[in-house]
Design an enzyme around this catalytic site. Sequence first.
Site, PDB file in Angstrom:
ATOM      1  CG  LEU A  18      -1.991  -0.491   0.789  1.00 16.11           C
ATOM      2  CD1 LEU A  18      -2.497  -0.985   2.756  1.00 16.11           C
ATOM      3  CD2 LEU A  18      -3.093  -0.470  -0.060  1.00 16.11           C
ATOM      4  CG  ASP A  19       0.587   4.051  -2.514  1.00  9.82           C
ATOM      5  OD1 ASP A  19       1.582   2.929  -3.203  1.00  9.82           O
ATOM      6  OD2 ASP A  19      -0.532   4.334  -4.005  1.00  9.82           O
ATOM      7  CE1 TYR A  20       6.070   7.177   4.649  1.00  8.35           C
ATOM      8  CE2 TYR A  20       4.765   8.976   3.979  1.00  8.35           C
ATOM      9  CZ  TYR A  20       5.662   8.846   5.011  1.00  8.35           C
ATOM     10  OH  TYR A  20       6.911   9.279   6.244  1.00  8.35           O
ATOM     11  CG  ASP A  21       0.546  10.287   1.433  1.00  6.88           C
ATOM     12  OD1 ASP A  21       1.083   9.884   2.701  1.00  6.88           O
ATOM     13  OD2 ASP A  21       1.546  10.364   0.220  1.00  6.88           O
ATOM     14  CB  THR A  22      -2.613   3.744   0.518  1.00  2.00           C
ATOM     15  OG1 THR A  22      -2.720   4.950  -0.482  1.00  2.00           O
ATOM     16  CG2 THR A  22      -4.201   3.207   0.444  1.00  2.00           C
TER      17      THR A  22
END
Length: 246
Positions: free
Chosen positions: A105-109
């Site tokens: 999952l992305d850093y901001d997700t």
Amino acid sequence: MTVNEERLQKVIAQSGITSRRKAEQLILEGKVKVNGQVVTALGTKVSKNDQIEVNDVQLEKEAHVYYMLYKPRGVISSVSDDKGRKVVTDLLEGVTERVFPIGRLDYDTSGILLLTNDGDFAHHLMHPKYEVEKVYVAKLKGIPTKPELEKLRKGVKAEKDLLKAADYNVLSVDKTKNTMILEIKLREGKNRHVRRMMEQLGYPVMKLKREQYGMLTLTGLKPGKYRALTLKEVKQIRNLASEIVK
């Protein structure tokens, strides 16, 4: 191959250190030894009594474990980070096994992230021929029209990728703030899939959360917390795959 023997690359993958595909590459590169001898044949079979070394490190026979983490924003989906940022394994207090995330999952997700030391299990779930449905909830800047949203099902071109949604559902619209909350279902997972798809339509994602992975949900978990999957859940996740990849 006897009942107690298995292919070398499968045994390496099951140890949790890498995927089966990567294990095959390591074998071909001469980086794997069986009972002290370098092995480069992918058809090699081994038993539980054989000693296997990968890059001169002996495999440890460790029981397989499976965890579900509620990944918060601002954490890297990795086991280490060269910039010193917090990684998902930092959140697994009390877990002694050497686990790794299945996909990312992305850093901001935020949202559901599965972790295991079972490389074969991880390989199956990440294989493109599998279609385990994942549900995301995105807060969008702007309010897409119905015809624009329908493009998600047909696919949106982004560089060399065709990014599709299996389905979508509008949860809410705030005309005052010019935002929309959109539920998006995926059966594939390309890099930054949801964010890139919505950017191509002209509606950047302000906030993104993965709320469901197959039949697994975040019910009972708070951000940064985790729990072990039950044997029944592990079996169900395996069965959700559309076809078995040999």
